[in-house]
Design a protein around this motif. Structure first.
Motif, short mmCIF file in Angstrom:
data_model
loop_
_atom_site.label_atom_id
_atom_site.label_comp_id
_atom_site.label_asym_id
_atom_site.label_seq_id
_atom_site.Cartn_x
_atom_site.Cartn_y
_atom_site.Cartn_z
N MET A 1 0.83 -1.20 0.00
CA MET A 1 0.00 0.00 0.00
C MET A 1 0.87 1.25 0.00
O MET A 1 0.58 2.22 -0.70
CB MET A 1 -0.91 -0.01 1.25
N VAL A 2 1.93 1.19 0.77
CA VAL A 2 2.83 2.35 0.86
C VAL A 2 3.50 2.59 -0.49
O VAL A 2 3.65 3.74 -0.93
CB VAL A 2 3.86 2.15 1.99
N ASP A 3 3.89 1.52 -1.18
CA ASP A 3 4.49 1.67 -2.52
C ASP A 3 3.54 2.43 -3.43
O ASP A 3 3.93 3.36 -4.14
CB ASP A 3 4.76 0.29 -3.14
N ASP A 4 2.28 2.00 -3.39
CA ASP A 4 1.27 2.63 -4.23
C ASP A 4 1.14 4.12 -3.91
O ASP A 4 1.14 4.97 -4.81
CB ASP A 4 -0.07 1.90 -4.03
N LEU A 5 1.07 4.42 -2.62
CA LEU A 5 0.89 5.82 -2.21
C LEU A 5 2.14 6.65 -2.52
O LEU A 5 2.03 7.80 -2.96
CB LEU A 5 0.57 5.88 -0.71
N ALA A 6 3.32 6.03 -2.33
CA ALA A 6 4.57 6.76 -2.58
C ALA A 6 4.69 7.14 -4.04
O ALA A 6 5.28 8.17 -4.39
CB ALA A 6 5.76 5.92 -2.13
N ALA A 7 4.14 6.29 -4.91
CA ALA A 7 4.20 6.58 -6.34
C ALA A 7 3.29 7.75 -6.70
O ALA A 7 3.49 8.41 -7.72
CB ALA A 7 3.80 5.34 -7.15
N ARG A 8 2.28 8.00 -5.87
CA ARG A 8 1.31 9.03 -6.22
C ARG A 8 1.48 10.33 -5.43
O ARG A 8 1.04 11.38 -5.86
CB ARG A 8 -0.11 8.49 -6.03
N PHE A 9 2.06 10.22 -4.25
CA PHE A 9 2.17 11.42 -3.42
C PHE A 9 3.64 11.74 -3.18
O PHE A 9 4.45 10.86 -2.95
CB PHE A 9 1.46 11.22 -2.08
N ALA A 10 3.93 13.03 -3.22
CA ALA A 10 5.32 13.46 -3.05
C ALA A 10 5.65 13.55 -1.58
O ALA A 10 5.48 14.59 -0.96
CB ALA A 10 5.54 14.80 -3.75
N ALA A 11 6.03 12.42 -1.01
CA ALA A 11 6.45 12.42 0.40
C ALA A 11 7.43 11.27 0.56
O ALA A 11 7.36 10.28 -0.17
CB ALA A 11 5.25 12.23 1.31
N PRO A 12 8.35 11.40 1.50
CA PRO A 12 9.33 10.33 1.72
C PRO A 12 8.61 9.03 2.13
O PRO A 12 7.65 9.08 2.91
CB PRO A 12 10.20 10.84 2.87
N ARG A 13 9.08 7.92 1.60
CA ARG A 13 8.44 6.63 1.83
C ARG A 13 8.34 6.30 3.32
O ARG A 13 7.32 5.80 3.79
CB ARG A 13 9.25 5.55 1.10
N GLU A 14 9.42 6.61 4.06
CA GLU A 14 9.43 6.33 5.50
C GLU A 14 8.28 7.03 6.21
O GLU A 14 7.60 6.47 7.06
CB GLU A 14 10.76 6.81 6.11
N GLU A 15 8.09 8.30 5.81
CA GLU A 15 7.04 9.11 6.42
C GLU A 15 5.67 8.51 6.12
O GLU A 15 4.81 8.41 6.99
CB GLU A 15 7.13 10.52 5.83
N ILE A 16 5.47 8.13 4.87
CA ILE A 16 4.18 7.53 4.47
C ILE A 16 3.94 6.26 5.27
O ILE A 16 2.85 6.04 5.80
CB ILE A 16 4.15 7.25 2.95
N LEU A 17 4.97 5.43 5.39
CA LEU A 17 4.82 4.18 6.13
C LEU A 17 4.37 4.45 7.56
O LEU A 17 3.41 3.85 8.06
CB LEU A 17 6.14 3.39 6.12
N ALA A 18 5.04 5.40 8.21
CA ALA A 18 4.69 5.72 9.60
C ALA A 18 3.24 6.21 9.69
O ALA A 18 2.49 5.80 10.57
CB ALA A 18 5.65 6.77 10.15
N ASP A 19 2.87 7.08 8.73
CA ASP A 19 1.50 7.62 8.75
C ASP A 19 0.46 6.52 8.52
O ASP A 19 -0.58 6.48 9.19
CB ASP A 19 1.32 8.69 7.66
#
Ligand code: SF4
Ligand code: SF4
Lengths: 89, 368
Positions: free
Chosen positions: A55-73
């Motif tokens: 899910m994080v991969d998918d979101l990281a591809a669409r939103f400009a934010a560091p992957r680590e941050e997205i994972l934590a969120d």
């Protein structure tokens, strides 16, 4: 929840469009929950097959934010939804 | 005037028939006869109209909804209209085959009521011998069918001491959610108030039990808790406010802002046999009478909580003060608030006998 968890909607929970009010809702017994934009993006990816990592991969591809941050969120958000009984690992 | 906001949920009271005879039943004391019930096609239209109006959920209730032979068709019709379907049942009329038919029809969720954790007491309270055992069997079938289950425990003086055992029962039956609801005193419950009102000590113990269980069972069991008005300082926002979020349709088709409203005098409630749900919701005098804050007595109108609790429950105001347009006496600011503590005092002196719910039996209203 962790990266390898595979979340799914808890039994009895449904994500559905609420046309009358122009929004999406999670429906369960006696409760309705209106996800905010971010929660909705995450919930749309919850299908009982995808892992949190995927899910994080998918979101990281669409939103400009560091992957680590997205994972934590995403983990924090899913933990919160799990405590509310909306999703399960 | 702009149209009122759309309702979120429909309570469909499919029938007043029920094999149980709970003394706290929220059905009106004058029960509707089977011959007056709406037919399948009319209910299907009501479900479609409810979804079009903006309802997201339907609670299929009664009486015992599975006493209707067309219950699976009704579930299918409601789901087909786009509604989330919740069956509120006593469980005693549904065997494995019927449950399979309901699951097949697309039922989303089952809410099973229990009267107690102890079988003998449960059967006495429900007025139905062997009922508790059948409920347990039903819950097993629900689990086998993979349907999500809520266990509903209506609590009062005669079962509150076993609340911890009822919570254990919810876990044992695989429920993910539990509702612990103190009896609300209208309809049959009002007639049985003396036998049901808990003591303050019982209430405090129950509240502590629920809080501890919520902590310990986080992530396993969600517990919703409805506290009793009789020890409250402020009323509950009954139904989220009159004509704001919910509507109910009675077995005979009357459209009501709350399932208890049928017993209010001086109302001509619209009927789905004659009108659309939208017209009932938006235009009927019955829905508009207590909508918003304009109708409120002085006391509530100037109050900062007016749009939080909406002046409380109209049915309780009527039952305890004789005027549905009064402030709910559960509010400590109401001049009638003392009737609640008087009732608590009277109950403390009273015995445990019940007036069971029966068709065609008129109970005398308990004077406030
Ligand atoms: S409260 Fe008891 S008597 Fe009333 S409908 Fe429910 S199961 Fe039947
Ligand atoms: S006065 Fe009316 S609005 Fe204010 S708290 Fe009491 S019931 Fe609610």
């Amino acid at each position: 929840m962790q990266g390898t968890s595979i979340p799914r909607l808890a039994p009895g929970m449904k994500l559905r469009e609420d046309k009358a009010r122009g929004q999406w809702v999670v429906l369960g017994p006696e409760r309705m929950f209106v996800p905010d934009e971010i929660a909705l993006e995450v919930l749309r990816l919850v299908d009982g097959a995808r892992s949190v990592e995927a899910m994080v991969d998918d979101l990281a591809a669409r939103f400009a934010a560091p992957r680590e941050e997205i994972l934590a969120d995403v983990v924090a958000l899913l933990d919160d939804l799990a405590a509310k009984g909306v999703v399960r690992a | 005037m702009t149209a009122p906001a759309a309702p979120l949920a429909l309570l469909a009271e499919l029938t007043h028939r029920c094999p149980l005879r709970c003394p706290y039943c929220s059905n009106p004391t004058a029960l509707t006869r089977p011959g007056e019930e709406l037919d399948t096609a009319t209910w299907a239209r009501v479900f479609r109209e409810a979804a079009e109006l903006g309802c997201l959920q339907v609670h299929l209730s009664g009486g015992e909804p599975t006493a209707r032979r067309d219950i699976a068709d009704l579930v299918r019709a409601a789901g087909g209209a786009g509604l989330y379907t919740n069956l509120i049942t006593s469980g005693v009329l549904t065997g494995e085959a019927k449950l399979a038919a309901l699951a097949e029809a697309g039922l989303d969720h089952v809410q099973l009521s229990v009267q107690d954790a102890e079988p003998g007491s449960a059967d006495r309270i429900g007025g139905y011998r062997g009922g508790h055992a059948r409920k347990l069997e039903f819950a097993r079938h629900v689990q086998d069918a993979g349907l999500p289950l809520t266990l509903n425990a209506v609590v009062h003086r005669q079962n509150l001491d076993r609340l911890p055992a009822m919570i254990d029962l919810a876990l044992a039956l695989g429920a993910a959610r539990m509702e612990v609801a103190h009896v609300q005193y209208y309809g049959w419950a009002l007639a049985n108030r003396d036998a049901l009102l808990p003591t303050r000590a019982q209430l405090e113990a129950a509240t502590a039990t629920v809080e501890a269980a919520r902590r310990d069972l986080k992530g396993r069991l969600v517990i919703d808790y409805v506290v009793p008005d009789y020890y409250a300082k402020r009323p509950k926002p009954c139904m989220g406010g009159w004509g704001r979020q919910f509507l109910a349709v009675s077995p005979a088709g009357r459209v009501l802002p709350c399932h208890a409203a049928e017993s209010l005098p001086g109302f001509a409630f619209p009927n789905v046999r004659e009108t659309s749900l939208r017209a009932a919701w938006e235009e009927s005098e019955a829905f508009n009478r207590f909508r918003g804050t304009g109708w409120m007595p002085e006391l509530c109108r100037g109050c900062e909580r007016a749009e939080q609790d909406w002046g409380g429950c109209r049915c309780q105001a009527f039952a305890l003060t004789g005027d549905a347009a009064n402030t709910d006496p559960a509010c400590a600011l109401s001049p009638h608030h003392a009737v609640l503590s008087l009732a608590v005092g009277a109950a403390a002196e009273a015995g445990e006998g019940f007036t069971y719910r029966e068709p065609q039996r008129d109970v005398h209203r308990v004077p406030g």
